[in-house]
Design a protein around this motif. Structure first.
Motif, PDB file in Angstrom:
ATOM      1  N   PHE A 199      -2.873   4.493   7.095  1.00 32.28           N
ATOM      2  CA  PHE A 199      -3.560   5.013   8.350  1.00 32.28           C
ATOM      3  C   PHE A 199      -4.981   4.788   8.447  1.00 32.28           C
ATOM      4  O   PHE A 199      -5.656   5.027   9.548  1.00 32.28           O
ATOM      5  CB  PHE A 199      -3.334   6.735   8.544  1.00 32.28           C
ATOM      6  CG  PHE A 199      -1.764   6.938   8.742  1.00 32.28           C
ATOM      7  CD1 PHE A 199      -1.159   6.413   9.743  1.00 32.28           C
ATOM      8  CD2 PHE A 199      -0.974   7.653   7.724  1.00 32.28           C
ATOM      9  CE1 PHE A 199       0.312   6.731   9.932  1.00 32.28           C
ATOM     10  CE2 PHE A 199       0.188   7.771   7.766  1.00 32.28           C
ATOM     11  CZ  PHE A 199       1.150   7.365   9.077  1.00 32.28           C
ATOM     12  N   TYR A 236       5.768  -0.111   7.212  1.00 33.33           N
ATOM     13  CA  TYR A 236       5.072   0.069   6.131  1.00 33.33           C
ATOM     14  C   TYR A 236       5.014  -1.154   5.505  1.00 33.33           C
ATOM     15  O   TYR A 236       4.535  -1.384   4.205  1.00 33.33           O
ATOM     16  CB  TYR A 236       5.627   1.218   5.295  1.00 33.33           C
ATOM     17  CG  TYR A 236       5.667   2.557   6.087  1.00 33.33           C
ATOM     18  CD1 TYR A 236       4.661   3.216   5.954  1.00 33.33           C
ATOM     19  CD2 TYR A 236       6.958   2.778   6.504  1.00 33.33           C
ATOM     20  CE1 TYR A 236       4.642   4.551   6.647  1.00 33.33           C
ATOM     21  CE2 TYR A 236       6.922   4.388   7.258  1.00 33.33           C
ATOM     22  CZ  TYR A 236       5.905   5.029   6.946  1.00 33.33           C
ATOM     23  OH  TYR A 236       5.828   6.282   7.989  1.00 33.33           O
ATOM     24  N   ARG A 280      -5.923   1.079  -4.657  1.00 35.09           N
ATOM     25  CA  ARG A 280      -5.004   1.737  -3.803  1.00 35.09           C
ATOM     26  C   ARG A 280      -4.712   3.179  -3.343  1.00 35.09           C
ATOM     27  O   ARG A 280      -4.427   3.535  -2.584  1.00 35.09           O
ATOM     28  CB  ARG A 280      -3.562   1.245  -4.375  1.00 35.09           C
ATOM     29  CG  ARG A 280      -2.228   1.634  -3.812  1.00 35.09           C
ATOM     30  CD  ARG A 280      -0.922   1.379  -4.708  1.00 35.09           C
ATOM     31  NE  ARG A 280      -1.025   1.898  -5.794  1.00 35.09           N
ATOM     32  CZ  ARG A 280      -0.583   3.055  -6.311  1.00 35.09           C
ATOM     33  NH1 ARG A 280      -0.113   3.717  -5.248  1.00 35.09           N
ATOM     34  NH2 ARG A 280      -0.197   3.495  -7.324  1.00 35.09           N
ATOM     35  N   LYS A 281      -5.131   3.690  -4.502  1.00 34.28           N
ATOM     36  CA  LYS A 281      -5.022   5.367  -4.583  1.00 34.28           C
ATOM     37  C   LYS A 281      -5.926   5.876  -3.524  1.00 34.28           C
ATOM     38  O   LYS A 281      -6.074   7.234  -3.363  1.00 34.28           O
ATOM     39  CB  LYS A 281      -5.047   5.929  -5.931  1.00 34.28           C
ATOM     40  CG  LYS A 281      -3.938   5.351  -6.695  1.00 34.28           C
ATOM     41  CD  LYS A 281      -3.932   6.037  -8.314  1.00 34.28           C
ATOM     42  CE  LYS A 281      -2.736   5.545  -8.853  1.00 34.28           C
ATOM     43  NZ  LYS A 281      -2.683   6.088 -10.262  1.00 34.28           N
ATOM     44  N   GLN A 287       0.806  -1.264  -0.070  1.00 34.27           N
ATOM     45  CA  GLN A 287      -0.152  -0.152  -0.011  1.00 34.27           C
ATOM     46  C   GLN A 287       1.069   1.299  -0.065  1.00 34.27           C
ATOM     47  O   GLN A 287       0.380   2.280  -0.741  1.00 34.27           O
ATOM     48  CB  GLN A 287      -0.960  -0.021   1.198  1.00 34.27           C
ATOM     49  CG  GLN A 287      -1.653   1.333   1.428  1.00 34.27           C
ATOM     50  CD  GLN A 287      -2.864   1.450   0.414  1.00 34.27           C
ATOM     51  OE1 GLN A 287      -3.365   0.949  -0.171  1.00 34.27           O
ATOM     52  NE2 GLN A 287      -2.796   2.645   0.090  1.00 34.27           N
ATOM     53  N   SER A 288       2.027   1.042   0.767  1.00 35.26           N
ATOM     54  CA  SER A 288       2.725   2.544   0.768  1.00 35.26           C
ATOM     55  C   SER A 288       3.598   2.888  -0.213  1.00 35.26           C
ATOM     56  O   SER A 288       4.050   4.080  -0.358  1.00 35.26           O
ATOM     57  CB  SER A 288       3.787   2.216   2.080  1.00 35.26           C
ATOM     58  OG  SER A 288       2.753   2.012   3.211  1.00 35.26           O
ATOM     59  N   ASP A 289       3.927   1.771  -1.039  1.00 36.94           N
ATOM     60  CA  ASP A 289       5.122   2.415  -2.104  1.00 36.94           C
ATOM     61  C   ASP A 289       4.565   1.431  -3.633  1.00 36.94           C
ATOM     62  O   ASP A 289       5.285   1.795  -4.354  1.00 36.94           O
ATOM     63  CB  ASP A 289       6.626   1.907  -1.643  1.00 36.94           C
ATOM     64  CG  ASP A 289       6.814   0.381  -1.491  1.00 36.94           C
ATOM     65  OD1 ASP A 289       5.915  -0.410  -1.897  1.00 36.94           O
ATOM     66  OD2 ASP A 289       7.832   0.110  -1.049  1.00 36.94           O
ATOM     67  N   ALA A 290       3.458   1.088  -3.584  1.00 30.40           N
ATOM     68  CA  ALA A 290       3.034   0.769  -4.760  1.00 30.40           C
ATOM     69  C   ALA A 290       3.921  -0.538  -5.253  1.00 30.40           C
ATOM     70  O   ALA A 290       3.472  -1.041  -6.477  1.00 30.40           O
ATOM     71  CB  ALA A 290       2.851   1.549  -5.673  1.00 30.40           C
ATOM     72  N   ARG A 291       4.614  -1.250  -4.659  1.00 29.08           N
ATOM     73  CA  ARG A 291       5.655  -2.500  -5.206  1.00 29.08           C
ATOM     74  C   ARG A 291       4.957  -3.631  -5.109  1.00 29.08           C
ATOM     75  O   ARG A 291       4.427  -3.973  -4.054  1.00 29.08           O
ATOM     76  CB  ARG A 291       6.931  -2.338  -4.347  1.00 29.08           C
ATOM     77  CG  ARG A 291       7.730  -3.669  -5.049  1.00 29.08           C
ATOM     78  CD  ARG A 291       9.245  -3.212  -4.363  1.00 29.08           C
ATOM     79  NE  ARG A 291      10.242  -4.564  -4.920  1.00 29.08           N
ATOM     80  CZ  ARG A 291      11.253  -4.587  -4.635  1.00 29.08           C
ATOM     81  NH1 ARG A 291      11.872  -3.688  -3.803  1.00 29.08           N
ATOM     82  NH2 ARG A 291      11.964  -5.716  -4.727  1.00 29.08           N
ATOM     83  N   ARG A 339       6.828   6.616   1.935  1.00 25.35           N
ATOM     84  CA  ARG A 339       7.786   5.512   1.104  1.00 25.35           C
ATOM     85  C   ARG A 339       7.491   5.782  -0.385  1.00 25.35           C
ATOM     86  O   ARG A 339       7.747   4.802  -1.114  1.00 25.35           O
ATOM     87  CB  ARG A 339       7.149   4.214   1.465  1.00 25.35           C
ATOM     88  CG  ARG A 339       7.531   3.785   3.023  1.00 25.35           C
ATOM     89  CD  ARG A 339       8.978   3.859   3.316  1.00 25.35           C
ATOM     90  NE  ARG A 339       9.759   3.167   2.567  1.00 25.35           N
ATOM     91  CZ  ARG A 339      11.083   3.022   2.576  1.00 25.35           C
ATOM     92  NH1 ARG A 339      11.730   3.757   3.194  1.00 25.35           N
ATOM     93  NH2 ARG A 339      11.846   2.291   1.532  1.00 25.35           N
ATOM     94  N   MET A 340       6.851   6.777  -0.824  1.00 22.70           N
ATOM     95  CA  MET A 340       7.089   7.215  -2.409  1.00 22.70           C
ATOM     96  C   MET A 340       8.042   8.478  -2.646  1.00 22.70           C
ATOM     97  O   MET A 340       8.069   9.269  -1.837  1.00 22.70           O
ATOM     98  CB  MET A 340       5.677   7.826  -2.730  1.00 22.70           C
ATOM     99  CG  MET A 340       4.374   6.727  -2.539  1.00 22.70           C
ATOM    100  SD  MET A 340       4.500   5.583  -3.872  1.00 22.70           S
ATOM    101  CE  MET A 340       2.753   4.753  -3.602  1.00 22.70           C
ATOM    102  N   ASP A 372      -4.797   5.302   2.590  1.00 20.15           N
ATOM    103  CA  ASP A 372      -3.375   5.039   2.863  1.00 20.15           C
ATOM    104  C   ASP A 372      -3.229   4.129   3.899  1.00 20.15           C
ATOM    105  O   ASP A 372      -4.367   3.698   4.563  1.00 20.15           O
ATOM    106  CB  ASP A 372      -2.788   6.430   2.945  1.00 20.15           C
ATOM    107  CG  ASP A 372      -3.363   7.344   4.042  1.00 20.15           C
ATOM    108  OD1 ASP A 372      -3.557   6.685   5.289  1.00 20.15           O
ATOM    109  OD2 ASP A 372      -3.595   8.232   3.901  1.00 20.15           O
ATOM    110  N   LEU A 406       8.348   3.551  -7.973  1.00 19.91           N
ATOM    111  CA  LEU A 406       7.242   3.305  -8.993  1.00 19.91           C
ATOM    112  C   LEU A 406       6.221   4.316  -9.125  1.00 19.91           C
ATOM    113  O   LEU A 406       5.694   4.153 -10.108  1.00 19.91           O
ATOM    114  CB  LEU A 406       6.754   1.940  -8.285  1.00 19.91           C
ATOM    115  CG  LEU A 406       7.413   0.665  -8.207  1.00 19.91           C
ATOM    116  CD1 LEU A 406       6.931  -0.397  -7.304  1.00 19.91           C
ATOM    117  CD2 LEU A 406       7.700   0.093  -9.696  1.00 19.91           C
TER     118      LEU A 406
END
Lengths: 724, 724
Positions: free
Chosen positions: A599, A616, A593-594, A519-523, B265-266, A597, B80
């Motif tokens: 929290f 995260y 996802r977008k 969720q935090s970095d889209a990886r 983290r982005m 977040d 990403l």
């Protein structure tokens, strides 16, 4: 490098006898779990070539959970297609079929081939990275003593073992000192196969003689015998293998082939009309392994007796291969290794003595090598056993969990032997001339068996039965090998699953893997990549659509229960461990996802550390990635997008329980059946101090100095481009 | 570990000054090409943290061509998504956009971040694996002498360099001896960042003092100055950098953040209303790098002058970040590294002195670090130069090829500086309040620039101009930096391409990569994986539909021309090399994989070795794979499925020529413009002896003892499962 000097008496939690793949997998687990371990092997060095080489998809998944599958994947040859060659009505060979070698979409890894020596190297490196455990070579158990009266006493060391240190000569296997065909052994060429990272092993071998002849006595809580088909530990226990020896005789050549056969880089099963059968296994570094049936022309032993070894040599084996492959030509200039064998399938009656002395690998099952299963099943034996012994020693699980080792693995061994028996018979048999030829093997039937065997051969068909650690319906006895494995909870008090909530996540089978996004970095990560083998149980909360307020209330309520001071997470986690040290909670939601977040979810899904802030890594989403497509995890797992579900996964990635996402009570009941309540349970806060971020500070334990900044280093002289 | 003892005068083909990323890439190339090389660095150890960290997609492709991109990919943080945060009309921060960080589908790698110390480690390991070259640390060039009259003499060593060995104290950079904020330097914590595999470096450092103070004189054919922004080699040459220094002042913090900012983290570009700008670059190991604009409140130097370093420290930088991020909270407990800098963009006028002394990396271009370009462009400088110097030293190419280094790379440096200038101005500027605010930066324009910059920042926009090694239309002068790069062939006699035959393979750009299958084993490979950086040129024959007899005749004719004793392949390949040692021929056909086998194509596509048989690695097919989809290579490359085409690719994967599949004459003309005819050309057979497989034995050189079998080892005692 041994933790205890050889001359001293010592104590260990676990002694592993044998450092082949089964023994190394055991030591590898224990290296991750902080268990005091010694591992010994009577041989002076590890294997450098030859031996087993096939690795199942499941074995690669397991290696990945320990962080070294990528080394195998890079160096190995990948097995993608099987070509079947059969005689036509005139007896001439033709390619009858091409079928995929690994069934598409069952794993993110495909079957590969790499010689055992490299596999052992990766284990040795992995063990050394995580612990001080080192394989002690040229060391043999001489006598053993087991005080059965202390078997159930958790703190006792009921086993005494006397170890003997061999000289270099004693520790050198015969086959590297003499050559089977009478010529002098080419040791220089033999060693030229070494990878650079094996050289330390050879240096250590020359140090063996310092200790040669000395003995020591060791006290151990557990002994695991991974010492092969002629297991000393098994003999000591008085256990035996049951099964039969057939009269099929096979030769093996590892060569760089010079040939005009077009499929030499494919796995091939070749039935000749009357010269026997041949299997081609292409390998790394241009090598090809050939399994070659030695037909009656060279039949050396008479029926029911053992073959005469002296009559098998590379010329004899190659001659057979050439006849089978006719009219294609085959020769070689380089032979890496060769051997001959007779097929036998045997399984042990007992896999343990009072759950203190265990047997694994070839010590409890032997069979033919052609299906590439042996090394895999052996490693998976100790992959099953390692975390259980570790959890008992570390006080997280009750000793009764150890009974599940035999009930789960003996059944697998029997399946393997049945598979191998069926497969070997069909492969060794003469092809049927036509449908009326009832003594011959039908090639259509053979193809069918091959295709069906593929699922078994992937290692992904393993389906553990009902027990205290698999909340399945049915009879635990029927589904295992008869061992009592319901523990103190008993069948009636045990947890119940609702398999229909996740039709793609089968109870008792390994957790399948699809891609989800952090969720935090889209990886994107394959879900299995989040299930590292580190001893932790996981509760995977498929949180569903958290934008739906009703669903969100369920998740919030669940988070509050997880975080309450009475929760099973806190109860079974010692205060000395982080909050996720025994049971890790992961969330995978299905909203976009977008739109959210981290929290949005309760703090248990992102526990706060006073030195490192929020975590995260634990919240994921089933959504489209930028570069690797959409994992469609909910769809593939058969989970409702809105309501989700919860899944409990064992430390070895097998599925224990499936239920409603907020069925906290049933999760609690499940863990009560296998985990041990801690004397000092975990009571620390997982939330940020209120004055910092407005979080609820649920305990006094949080360090209040988060604002005291320590500068570890710095510079203004130079910088990213020294442009100041 | 130096090839020559320090006290001796010695000769080397190439001396590399500086062991940052540019110097290491240079040494890495030379390690693959067997060039006698020394690499020195005045610092006593490699970098352990801080410094540059961003890696472009293209850089990962290059690293993969050397076999170590996977180490970066595993350890790095993947970039990403970019989140843009801007002030709303009330001046409050809000997330205005999410855009992909790497443009989807332009490379198989996405941009990643990993600190420079790890990158250097991977280079050091890679160099050591392939050669005896070792970085000599604490060594400095003191004086240099260049005999220009010998510049064009291939065999001469026209450069004399006096080297001085420093003491440990002299070789230790100041910033690790003192702390910038006055507190004592925490060396223990600093070193605790070390990976296990760095420990040997520290041990070597303590040996420095053995040689301290001694000097030696070295004769070199070539010197490459990779010695940074304050390059000694550049100063010696009398060259300078041109450009400007702005008054924007920035701070950098590498911290583990404790924050409630949701996108930590982005990668984020944050413009605050009036407190300046901040860029977030999330990194490996929970670290985050923050680039923080130090606004007028802390403005330390006056306009046009340099900043006062003593007034920059972590507290000042953090304070700025907190104001920019308001109302989100930010603090930290762990700081790994920090610095401050002023933006300046400068490019060198000259990249070489007579093509004997070269400059690369920061020695010829400096700019701001935020776009993550610096380390990449520096490494790509020497990736461009390394194979050219190697080819000249090894006698495959004429010296004139070296002129293409400046013409290709100076242009790139200028593009970089232009990009950085534009980007920095927009990022450092105050956001416009509304459309009428002409002094402010339009956030829509900023987003647009960011998106367009992404292609540039991937490293994949590099487009080398027309030259003796790029057969493009147009003016070589206009497309480069004015250097004469058509060599002896001249523009008119040069080869001509037909770009329309492969619209997706752009002349002068790197060869794009799509998956193709190996014909022999059905394994999917990214085409680039077949283009390893080993100094070889490639002719990629997109053979089209070889089931069409007309097309097959074209391919057979081409194969015969390639294999004739007068062919360019044999002419430019010395007899001492294998047939594919200088120019490797690869085939990718578009017929169905199952309909053909490797023997369908001429022998040049699968050259025969008397010891290893046919080569199965060079024939591929554009077809569906079992587990990884269909690469659709022909479609993606814009190549006709029936007729195919041929492509010449440079040793650094850039495209030289595109033409008809059987346009042997034009290929011949192309290579005549850059390769050197060998005194003893390659005349060995590439076919199997006729008596073995019916192949045509085209020469007497083939060893006729293929049937003499050597047994390297063997055993009948034990075996795959010791079941005998």
């Amino acid at each position: 490098m041994a933790p205890t000097p050889a001359s001293e008496k010592g104590k260990v939690d676990c002694l592993v006898v044998g450092s082949g793949p089964a023994g190394l997998m055991m030591a590898n687990w224990l290296s991750r779990l902080g268990v005091k371990t010694r591992i010994i092997d009577k041989r002076g060095t590890k294997i450098f070539n030859g031996q087993a080489d096939g690795l199942q998809s499941r074995t690669l998944e397991i290696m990945d959970s320990f962080g070294f599958a990528h080394r195998v994947w890079r160096e190995s040859n990948h097995m993608l297609e099987i070509n079947l060659w059969n005689p036509d009505p005139q007896g001439n060979l033709f390619r009858s079929d091409k079928i995929p070698d690994t069934i598409p979409n069952i794993s993110r890894f495909q079957q590969v081939v790499l010689h055992q020596g490299r596999i052992e190297r990766f284990f040795l490196d992995s063990i050394a990275e995580y612990s001080d455990i080192r394989v002690e070579r040229g060391v043999l158990p001489e006598t053993m003593d087991f005080d059965e009266s202390k078997a159930e006493d958790n703190d006792a060391y009921p086993i005494k073992v006397q170890l003997r240190h061999l000289s270099e000569e004693e520790a050198t296997p015969k086959q590297s000192a003499t050559s089977a065909n009478g010529a002098a052994m080419q040791d220089g060429l033999f060693r030229s196969n070494l990878s650079g990272d094996d050289s330390e092993d050879l240096l250590n071998m020359s140090r063996l003689n310092d200790k040669a002849g000395s003995t020591e006595t060791l006290e151990a809580k557990y002994v695991v015998g991974c010492d092969g088909a002629h297991s000393w530990v098994r003999s000591w226990c008085g256990f035996s293998l049951r099964g039969e020896q057939t009269d099929y005789v096979w030769g093996v050549l590892d060569i760089i082939p010079i040939t005009d056969f077009p499929d030499i880089r494919m796995r091939c099963a070749i039935h000749s009309a009357s010269s026997g059968s041949l299997m081609i296994i292409p390998r790394e570094n241009k090598l090809v392994r050939l399994y070659i049936q030695l037909t009656t022309t060279e039949k050396i032993g008479s029926e029911g007796t053992r073959i005469d070894r002296s009559k098998i040599n590379p010329d004899v084996i190659l001659g057979s291969a050439q006849r089978i492959l006719h009219p294609y030509k085959l020769t070689y200039r380089y032979c890496d290794w060769w051997t001959g064998y007779q097929i036998g399938q045997r399984v042990g009656d007992d896999f343990s003595l009072r759950e203190r002395i265990f047997l694994a690998g070839d010590a409890v099952h032997t069979h033919s090598p052609k299906a590439g299963q042996g090394m895999n099943v052996s490693m998976q034996d100790t992959y099953n056993l390692g975390w259980k012994i570790g959890a008992v020693i570390n006080g997280t699980c009750d000793r009764t969990i150890l009974k599940t080792y035999q009930s789960e693995r003996r059944r697998i061994a029997q399946n393997l032997i049945d598979f191998d028996h069926r497969f070997s018979r069909m492969f060794s048999g003469r092809p049927a001339k036509d449908v009326m030829d009832e003594e011959g093997i039908s090639m259509a039937e053979f193809k069918d068996a091959f295709e069906k065997g593929n699922m078994f051969a992937s290692g992904l068909a393993v389906d553990y039965g009902k027990s205290m650690i698999v909340a399945k319906e049915g009879s635990a006895e029927d589904q295992g090998d008869g061992t009592e494995v319901m523990g103190s909870s008993g069948a009636d008090q045990g947890a119940h699953s609702n398999q229909s909530l996740a039709t793609g996540i089968k109870l008792g089978m390994r957790m399948p893997s699809f891609k989800v996004l952090n969720q935090s970095d889209a990886r994107p990560w394959h879900l299995q990549e989040l299930l590292k083998s580190n001893g932790r149980w996981r509760v995977i909360v498929f949180a569903g659509n958290i934008l739906n307020p009703n669903q969100m209330r369920r998740i919030e309520h669940l988070g509050a229960q997880f975080n309450s001071l009475e929760s099973f997470i806190r109860r079974y986690t010692p205060d000395s461990q982080p909050i996720d040290g025994v049971i890790e909670v992961l969330a995978i939601h299905s909203s976009s996802r977008k739109s959210v977040d981290v929290f949005a979810l309760p703090a248990i899904f992102r526990p706060f550390s006073p030195t490192e802030g929020w975590d995260y890594a634990k919240i994921c989403v089933d959504d489209e990635s930028y570069h690797e497509g959409h994992g469609e995890a909910y769809k593939n797992y058969g989970i409702d997008h809105e309501k989700g579900c919860a899944v409990i996964v064992r430390p070895d990635q097998y599925v224990s329980w499936v239920g409603e996402v907020d069925d906290y009570a049933m999760m609690d009941r499940f863990f009560a059946g296998c985990l041990q309540k801690q004397k000092k349970p975990h009571i620390g806060s997982i939330d940020a101090p209120e004055r910092m971020f407005g979080g609820k500070d649920t305990s006094q334990k949080v360090d209040s100095t988060a604002a005291d900044i320590e500068v570890m280093e710095g510079t203004v002289d130079g910088g990213p481009n020294a442009a100041l």
